[in-house]
Design an enzyme around this catalytic site. Structure first.
Site, short mmCIF file in Angstrom:
data_model
loop_
_atom_site.label_atom_id
_atom_site.label_comp_id
_atom_site.label_asym_id
_atom_site.label_seq_id
_atom_site.Cartn_x
_atom_site.Cartn_y
_atom_site.Cartn_z
N ASP A 1 2.85 0.00 6.27
CA ASP A 1 3.03 1.38 6.95
C ASP A 1 3.75 0.52 8.09
O ASP A 1 4.33 0.15 8.53
CB ASP A 1 2.59 2.82 6.70
N GLU A 5 -4.32 -3.20 -0.61
CA GLU A 5 -3.65 -2.11 -0.12
C GLU A 5 -3.15 -1.67 -1.03
O GLU A 5 -1.93 -2.76 -1.42
CB GLU A 5 -3.80 -2.83 0.97
N ASP A 6 -2.59 -0.02 -1.02
CA ASP A 6 -1.46 0.26 -1.09
C ASP A 6 -0.37 1.06 -0.70
O ASP A 6 0.62 0.31 -1.12
CB ASP A 6 -2.48 1.93 -1.33
N LYS A 23 6.67 -0.18 3.10
CA LYS A 23 7.31 0.36 4.07
C LYS A 23 8.12 -0.60 5.61
O LYS A 23 7.63 -0.27 7.06
CB LYS A 23 7.13 1.60 4.55
N VAL A 45 5.05 9.10 0.03
CA VAL A 45 4.88 8.86 -1.29
C VAL A 45 3.12 9.44 -2.00
O VAL A 45 2.00 8.95 -0.78
CB VAL A 45 4.73 7.74 -2.25
#
Length: 178
Positions: A102, A98-99, A130, A152
């Site tokens: 969050d 996964e990128d 994050k 981002v």
């Protein structure tokens, strides 16, 4: 640097070096196995491609498109599966690539879903973490970078389908998304 970015957070060189390092760590865990590496579309595609190029263990590749975001910058709180896996995960070791993690909503729900489907194990590898935004009890098994709470883009991450092709991770100017 792109005119819509406030600054570059992570350079191409930093990304390249850390992705290789994490892939080498993962290689040791799957020495005698053949995991299914699941890329989460679309944001992880560049990270996924670079990551699997450094894997030396035999792997199978698959993709899912899931989202808890619409066109905005805030999670909707609902997991939507837009494209499901082609492969059966029953009895398989699964690596989710996964990128960004969050709030943790997407990955917490996705991990639970894969276990419900019978996965033997589910490992999460993320490019960005994050930690300060976490709302769900989930952590990546491997993470390339911890980042501050900024919006981002680049290296696959987007805002409204733009900026994915930037070769670095940049902080998007607030006036672009607010």
């Amino acid at each position: 640097m792109h005119k819509d970015c406030e600054r570059i957070m992570l350079t191409e060189e930093q990304l390249r070096a850390r992705v290789k390092e994490v892939a080498e760590q993962v290689n040791g865990l799957y020495k005698d196995k053949r995991p299914l590496v699941v890329g989460i579309l679309k944001g992880s595609i560049i990270f996924y491609s670079d990551f699997i190029r450094h894997l030396t263990v035999p792997v199978e590749l698959d993709f899912m498109a899931v989202s808890s975001y619409g066109t905005g910058a805030v999670s909707s709180g609902k997991l939507k599966i837009k494209k499901d896996l082609d492969k059966d995960v029953k009895g398989r070791d699964v690596i989710i690539v996964e990128d960004i993690i969050d709030s943790g909503f997407t990955l917490a729900n996705l991990k639970a879903l894969l276990y419900e489907r019978g996965a033997a194990s589910v490992m999460i590898v993320t490019l960005l973490n994050k930690e300060g935004r976490r709302e769900y009890d989930i952590e990546p098994d491997y993470n390339c970078f911890d980042i501050e709470n900024e919006f981002v883009v680049g290296y696959g991450l987007d805002y409204n389908e733009m900026y994915r092709s930037l070769p670095y991770i940049g902080i998007l100017k607030r006036e672009i998304y607010e």
